[in-house]
Design an enzyme around this catalytic site. Structure first.
Site, PDB file in Angstrom:
ATOM      1  N   ASP A   5     -13.335  -6.497  -0.108  1.00 27.49           N
ATOM      2  CA  ASP A   5     -14.053  -7.597  -0.333  1.00 27.49           C
ATOM      3  C   ASP A   5     -15.518  -7.599   0.530  1.00 27.49           C
ATOM      4  O   ASP A   5     -15.632  -6.505   1.233  1.00 27.49           O
ATOM      5  CB  ASP A   5     -13.237  -8.994   0.609  1.00 27.49           C
ATOM      6  CG  ASP A   5     -12.774  -8.591   1.905  1.00 27.49           C
ATOM      7  OD1 ASP A   5     -11.894  -7.816   1.974  1.00 27.49           O
ATOM      8  OD2 ASP A   5     -13.515  -8.718   2.909  1.00 27.49           O
ATOM      9  N   GLU A  58       0.859  -1.102   0.068  1.00 28.57           N
ATOM     10  CA  GLU A  58       0.033  -0.116  -0.082  1.00 28.57           C
ATOM     11  C   GLU A  58       0.707   1.369   0.009  1.00 28.57           C
ATOM     12  O   GLU A  58       0.243   2.329  -0.175  1.00 28.57           O
ATOM     13  CB  GLU A  58      -1.070  -0.213   1.066  1.00 28.57           C
ATOM     14  CG  GLU A  58      -1.950  -1.316   1.217  1.00 28.57           C
ATOM     15  CD  GLU A  58      -2.509  -1.273   2.436  1.00 28.57           C
ATOM     16  OE1 GLU A  58      -3.757  -1.277   2.658  1.00 28.57           O
ATOM     17  OE2 GLU A  58      -1.933  -1.545   3.576  1.00 28.57           O
TER      18      GLU A  58
END
Ligand code: ADE
Length: 255
Positions: free
Chosen positions: A218, A13
């Site tokens: 998700d 990230e």
């Protein structure tokens, strides 16, 4: 002037950000590398916390005590806890709760002992700027940053920005049954992750403004259609890079 702490859980990230940092100095402390320098005109300290509440709490305490940051932003991914919040959407925390805190019968369930509260509010001004940054990214940068094919592969569909409650705990949520329990405990819940509410508690206790911005990776259920690390590398890292860039220019403009 502001000194901004930027925390992410995983290396994937942060990679793009570091390449942009000017006058970078690295300090290693407690198994974390703190990268201090200038990002798009803003004095920043970037660090990887690793996963979970202890990892993120100790990292943020170090950012505050040793690196003297005046504000903290946590960027990363989260599971959706609301049918309206889709993969590729952005959630910015209005408040955060530790869903695995339970000291009954000493204190009410979810209350953080001796703080008198179970939900910690993020800083309104910082969250507002993150909201502007994320909206600018989705409107202006997404098309060129992630190809339509990539967007389809990862199930992105006209991504939107949401603001509301995020729940954190030392538990990856991956079942419909568990998610239903959490939604019963917190009817207004938007997303679940593993660090935000720990960061919120530390920042509350030190009186440091903070916020949390998450890309939904998700559905926090069994349908894990995607490769998690591939999603972080190819989608969430791109979101984090551009929203941070947009946030820094907003911070420079607003002075
Ligand atoms: N981070 C990303 N997805 C998550 C999930 N389903 N549970 C906890 N943390 C997450």
């Amino acid at each position: 002037p502001i000194r901004l702490g930027i925390v992410s859980a995983l290396r994937e990230e942060q990679t793009g950000l570091l390449a942009q940092m000017r006058d970078m100095k690295t300090v290693t402390r407690g198994m974390r590398d703190y990268l201090h320098g200038n990002l798009w005109g803003v004095d920043c300290v970037c660090v990887l916390s690793r996963l979970g509440k202890v990892a993120s709490a100790t990292t943020v305490a170090t950012l505050i005590e040793r690196f003297d940051v005046s504000a903290v932003v946590f960027t990363g991914v989260a599971g959706s806890a609301d049918p309206d919040v889709k993969v590729g959407d952005v959630v910015i925390a209005e408040s955060l709760v530790q869903h695995d805190m339970d000291t009954r019968p000493l204190f009410p369930r979810f209350e953080i002992p001796l703080t008198g509260q179970s939900r910690f509010a993020s800083d309104v001004g910082l969250s507002e700027k993150l909201h502007r940054a994320a909206s600018l990214f989705l409107e202006n940068d997404l098309k060129s940053a992630i190809s339509l094919t990539q967007q389809q592969i990862f199930g992105l569909h006209r991504p939107r920005v949401h603001r509301g409650l995020i729940a954190s705990g030392d538990e990856f949520i991956g079942s419909t049954a568990r998610l239903r329990e959490l939604r019963e405990d917190f009817p207004d819940l938007l997303a679940v992750e593993m660090e935000g509410a720990a960061v919120a508690q530390v920042c509350f206790e030190f009186g440091i403004p903070f916020s949390v911005i998450r890309t939904i990776s998700d559905g926090a259920d069994e349908t894990s259609a995607i490769d998690f690390l591939a999603f972080i590398r190819e989608v969430a890292a791109v979101y984090a890079f551009h929203t941070t860039r947009r946030l820094c220019s907003i911070l420079v403009e607003d002075g």
